[in-house]
Structures are given as structure tokens and as C-alpha cells.
Write an enzyme that holds these catalytic residues in place. Structure first.
Site, PDB file in Angstrom:
ATOM      1  CG  HIS A 233      -1.704  -1.239   1.412  1.00 34.06           C
ATOM      2  ND1 HIS A 233      -2.872  -1.542   0.761  1.00 34.06           N
ATOM      3  CD2 HIS A 233      -1.413  -2.312   2.182  1.00 34.06           C
ATOM      4  CE1 HIS A 233      -3.288  -2.744   1.130  1.00 34.06           C
ATOM      5  NE2 HIS A 233      -2.415  -3.238   1.998  1.00 34.06           N
ATOM      6  CB  SER A 363      14.702  21.059 -13.594  1.00 39.10           C
ATOM      7  OG  SER A 363      13.866  22.199 -13.611  1.00 39.10           O
TER       8      SER A 363
END
Length: 560
Positions: A233, A363
Site C-alpha cells: 500500500h 530541470s
């Protein structure tokens, strides 16, 4: 402000009205226009009064914003950027390798058509049709002499691509022109060529799968016993190892490899079937001799390197084959997406990172970033591939009776693109696997942050063995765990559960061995042994069986 075109329209309308009013008025208006044109051609020529009355300002008085808007909204200049005004498919131009691009190239397609025509004529001659050795020799000699311009001219004339290329082949091999395509229909070359391309493309996919699995094998073996936090999970769970997690990726890929191999082995050729699959034209050609028609079908398959033809067909082979093939490609895409999804999450945790070139920019704005852009690209392309089987399913379901042509256009798209995309995915996957960088100290830090909670059961058992009260110990651990959790979540501080237990006299029996009891390797179960067994029993036999494929170097690799 009024634009020049509006100004001209206004003046023209004024002139027209003036004609109706009187000639003197017309002369007056024209004089006014001439005055502006002769005395106010630049901003320097214009008085303040002129500028106020002009319907559109001169460029010299326009703001930079107005100048940009006028330019940006204008027509694209004639002759600007020649050679860059047509769409280029990114799968071919930017990503795909030369090897897979060639499989789906016009060169491959149309020379395969010629091979099929030559195979057909060869088999027909063997079975008694009057075809000379000279005709066959001329066909063989001109397999690769394709005049694409002439074929395009003939296609435009006939509005039929196959007949365009029949005539182009006949031009190159004139003596063979009378027997080219003898007894065949368009799908003889079209469908059979598709199958040849699918077969060759699957073989390339197989080779790249084996290569990727081989690289991942080394990674898994290297980190077989490096404990890492497991997640269910996406919440911390029991420990596993970095190498064991890699076996999960490999297991998916070997399932894909098995399906690719099965498709290669079972893929049938369409063979020689005629216009509706009844072989009527060939039965006519052989004067009703059914055995010769069957022998022709078998022989053409042999000459083209296939073990079998599809037992029955309409005009085309069943499009369910396309669906099955694209489903296999979708499976590869799913496996790649899962692996790269895990890597992207691990990159966020700073535990594992994909290769990052020395001069690579993560970036354009944030110079410090190391984005997992290759894994992201895999996921992006994989998402596209996973949707293709749905298109193939609809195509198959909508084939009426013996054939409808609504399968043609879409198959020209999803068959090549499915293979080109998976080729990109596997090239990237091998590149990523080959340069995966693990940061062991970060991996250990994350494990140690959660390990104290996992170790409490072992601590409890040891203290009970030393004579402690199980219920009293359990309650103490519960209280310490809750307090430690508050420190971690509420104050952002490290997990201090072990320090609390070390200070509690209830746990005196384990105080001198607490550090040994929370060694991460004690909590990974059989993970290292599972890695060893999986590699020995599942991976190594595959690599041994495909050792020849591992010796082949790819023509090109990742460059963006």
C-alpha cells in the site's frame, strides 16, 4: 486602433460615397489621402495633429507588444525553415532504433512483396506451370531494384498500390511481367508481408528482452542481501532485499519472453488463399488439381521460412492474430511500466537512481534536480502501447464475413507503432538497468527508521524466555511505541524506540544485545536465498539457451 485593412476599407467606402455625392468632394478626399501618403510616411513626418487623426499608427509608434502580436498572428513566412514544415513521427525520428525502423520501412515492405511474388512463381514452376528459369532469374536479380517514383505514378493511375508495384517490378523484370502475381490477390503480398514483418519484429523484441534480463540478473545478484524496506500500500512493511525486489521485475519479463517465443513459434503465414480464401484461382490455374493447390500453399510457406500457413481464411488472415501479438506487446509494456514506476518512487526516496549523464540537465529551472526522465519516458510510451490491443480487438470484431477494408488504415498505424514503441521501451529498460545506482546508506537509514517497531516481537520473546511477564512487557512496548511514534510524526525527530527500551529495566534481559537484535539482515527472511534460487533455476537456463542473442550488439542506443 484600426488595422491597415480596415483603414483601406473605410477609405474605399468613403470614395464610393463621394462619387455619389459629387466629383468635387471626391477630389477633396483623394487630396487628403495623398497628403497623408506624401507628408506622413514615417513617425518623424507626422505632426501631433496628424497622429491624432490617423486611423492606424505607423510601426515606429507601435509598442513592442503590438509589434509582437502583429508578427505572431501573421502568416508563416514563405520559404522559412525549409525541410522542417512536415510532421515527423517521434517514434521514428526521436526514439526508435534503426533496426526496428527498418523492419517497418518501405524498403523492407516492398522488397518482401517481391520475394513473395518470386516465391510464388518459383513454386508454381515446380508444380508444372510454364514459367522459365530466365523469368525467375530476372525476378531474383531485381528484388532490390525498386523504382518508387514509377510505382507511385502507376498507383496514382490505377488507384491501387499493389498493381502499382506489380508494374514497377515488371518494368525492372520485363520478361517476368506476364507471370508476376499469377493467381494471387492483393492480400497475398499484403497480409503475408505483415506476417513476415511481425515475425522479424518479434525476434528483435525477444533479443532485447533477453539482453535486459541479463543485465538485471547482475544487478539482482549484486544486491541479493542488501536489506531494504518493503512496502505494501506504499506503506512501510517487512524488510526485503534490493536484489529480491529486482527478481519481481525479472519474473514479469520472463513471462513476457515466454509469450514472445510462443508467438514466434506459432505464427502462421497466410499462404496462398485467393480472394475469399477458397483458393479458387489456384484451382483454376492447376486445372482442378487440389493436391497441387495444397502443395503450392505448403511450398510458398517453406520458401518464405514458415512452418505452416493458417488453416483457413477469408480474404485476410484472422485479425485475432494481430490482437494476440499486440497483447504480448502490451504485456511487455506493463512489465516495463511496473519496473520503472518502482524506480521513480525509489528515486524520490533517494535509494535508487537511474543513470544520469555528467552534462545532463534535470530541470531548466531547478539546476539541482535529478529527474528519472528515462523511467518516465518508459511509462509514458508504455501507457500508449497498453491501449493498442483494444483497437485490435475492435478491428477483429468488426470484420464482416470474409473481409472489410476498414481494417487497413488502422493496421498501418498500430502494428508498426506497437513494435516501434516496445523497441524504444526495451532499449531504455536495458540502459536504465545497466546504470542503476543504489545508495546503500540511504537504504539502510530508511530501514532503520522503521526496524525498531518490527523488532519488538523478537525483543518480547527474548525477555519472556528470560523470565519476564508477557502481558506486562507487551503493554510496555505498546506505550513506548506510541510515544516513539509521536516523536517521529509530531516532532520530526528520529525513531527513539530502542533508546526507550534500553532505559526501561523491564527489558534488562536484552539491553546488552539490542544492537545485534536489530541488524536488518535478520529481518529479510529467505530473500537472499530466493534470489539465488531464482537466478539459478529460472534466469540462467534462459540466458544459456539464448547465449547467441547476447553476443549481438544493438545498432544504436539511447541518445535523448
Amino acid at each position: 486602433r484600426m488595422r491597415p485593412r480596415a483603414t483601406v476599407t473605410l477609405i474605399s467606402t468613403t470614395l464610393a460615397l463621394c462619387v455619389l455625392i459629387s466629383a468635387p468632394t471626391l477630389l477633396f478626399v483623394q487630396s487628403a489621402i495623398d497628403t497623408h501618403q506624401s507628408h506622413c510616411t514615417t513617425a518623424a513626418d507626422c505632426t501631433e495633429e496628424d497622429s491624432a487623426t490617423l486611423p492606424y499608427p505607423h510601426r515606429e509608434t507601435m509598442s513592442n507588444a503590438d509589434k509582437f502580436i502583429e508578427l505572431a498572428n501573421g502568416e508563416f513566412p514563405d520559404g522559412a525553415l525549409p525541410g522542417q514544415q512536415e510532421y515527423e513521427h517521434p517514434l521514428v525520428k526521436r526514439y526508435a532504433t534503426k533496426e526496428m525502423s527498418f523492419v517497418w520501412s518501405p524498403a523492407m515492405k516492398f522488397t518482401t512483396w517481391r520475394k513473395l511474388w518470386t516465391a510464388l512463381a518459383t513454386a508454381e514452376q515446380e508444380l508444372g506451370i510454364e514459367i522459365s528459369d530466365e523469368q525467375l532469374e530476372e525476378m531474383r536479380s531485381n528484388l532490390y531494384d525498386v523504382d518508387f517514383e514509377y510505382a507511385a505514378e502507376k498507383e496514382k493511375e490505377f488507384r491501387h498500390d499493389v498493381m502499382g508495384h506489380v508494374h514497377a517490378y515488371g518494368k525492372a523484370a520485363p520478361s517476368a511481367m506476364p507471370i508476376i502475381h499469377l493467381g494471387a490477390t492483393s492480400c497475398y503480398v499484403g497480409d503475408n508481408t505483415d506476417v513476415v514483418q511481425i515475425r522479424d519484429a518479434l525476434k528483435l523484441i525477444k533479443r532485447k528482452l533477453v539482453k535486459t534480463i541479463s543485465i538485471l540478473r547482475e544487478f539482482s545478484a549484486k544486491y541479493r542481501d542488501l536489506p531494504t524496506l518493503g512496502y505494501t500500500h506504499y506503506q512501510p512493511a517487512q524488510l526485503t532485499t534490493v536484489g529480491k525486489r529486482c527478481t519481481l521485475w525479472m519474473q514479469d519479463l520472463i513471462i513476457d519472453l515466454e509469450r514472445v517465443e510462443r508467438e514466434i513459434e506459432d505464427l502462421p503465414m497466410r499462404g496462398v488463399k485467393g480472394t475469399t480464401g477458397t483458393q479458387a484461382s489456384f484451382l483454376e490455374l492447376f486445372d482442378g488439381d487440389h493436391e497441387k493447390v495444397k502443395a503450392l500453399n505448403k511450398r510458398v510457406c517453406e520458401l518464405m521460412g514458415f512452418k505452416k500457413a493458417i488453416p483457413v481464411s477469408g480474404q485476410t488472415y484472422t485479425r485475432k492474430i494481430d490482437f494476440n501479438v499486440l497483447s504480448v506487446l502490451s504485456g511487455v509494456a506493463q512489465s516495463a511500466y511496473k519496473m520503472c514506476g518502482d524506480i521513480r518512487l525509489l528515486a524520490n526516496l533517494k535509494e535508487v537512481e537511474e543513470p544520469f549523464a555528467k552534462t545532463q540537465i534535470g530541470s531548466s529551472a531547478m539546476a539541482y534536480k535529478r529527474n528519472p526522465m528515462r523511467s518516465e519516458r518508459v511509462c509514458s510510451i508504455a501507457r500508449y502501447v497498453m491501449g493498442l490491443p483494444n483497437a485490435a480487438a475492435n478491428t477483429h470484431a468488426n470484420q464482416w464475413f470474409e473481409r472489410t477494408l476498414d481494417d487497413s488504415a488502422i493496421r498501418r498505424i498500430y502494428l508498426p507503432e506497437g513494435f516501434l514503441a516496445v523497441d524504444v521501451i526495451l532499449t531504455l529498460l536495458a540502459n536504465i538497468a545497466d546504470g542503476l545506482h543504489v545508495w546503500p546508506n540511504v537504504v539502510k537509514a530508511h530501514a532503520m527508521a522503521e526496524l525498531p517497531f518490527m523488532a519488538t516481537e523478537v525483543i518480547l520473546m527474548e525477555c519472556v524466555k528470560a523470565g519476564g511477564d508477557r502481558q506486562e512487557l507487551h503493554e510496555a512496548i505498546r506505550v513506548h511505541s506510541m510515544d516513539a511514534g509521536k516523536v517521529v510524526k509530531g516532532e520530526g525527530k528520529p525513531n527513539d524506540l530502542m533508546e526507550r527500551i534500553a532505559k526501561d529495566p523491564l527489558f534488562k534481559a536484552v539491553h546488552d544485545k539490542l544492537d545485534d537484535m536489530i541488524d536488518p539482515i535478520l529481518f529479510v527472511g529467505r530473500a537472499p536465498e530466493q534470489v539465488d534460487e531464482f537466478l539459478a533455476e529460472e534466469i540462467d537456463p534462459i540466458l544459456k539457451a539464448n547465449a547467441d542473442l547476447l553476443q549481438i550488439d544493438s545498432v544504436d542506443a539511447v541518445n535523448v
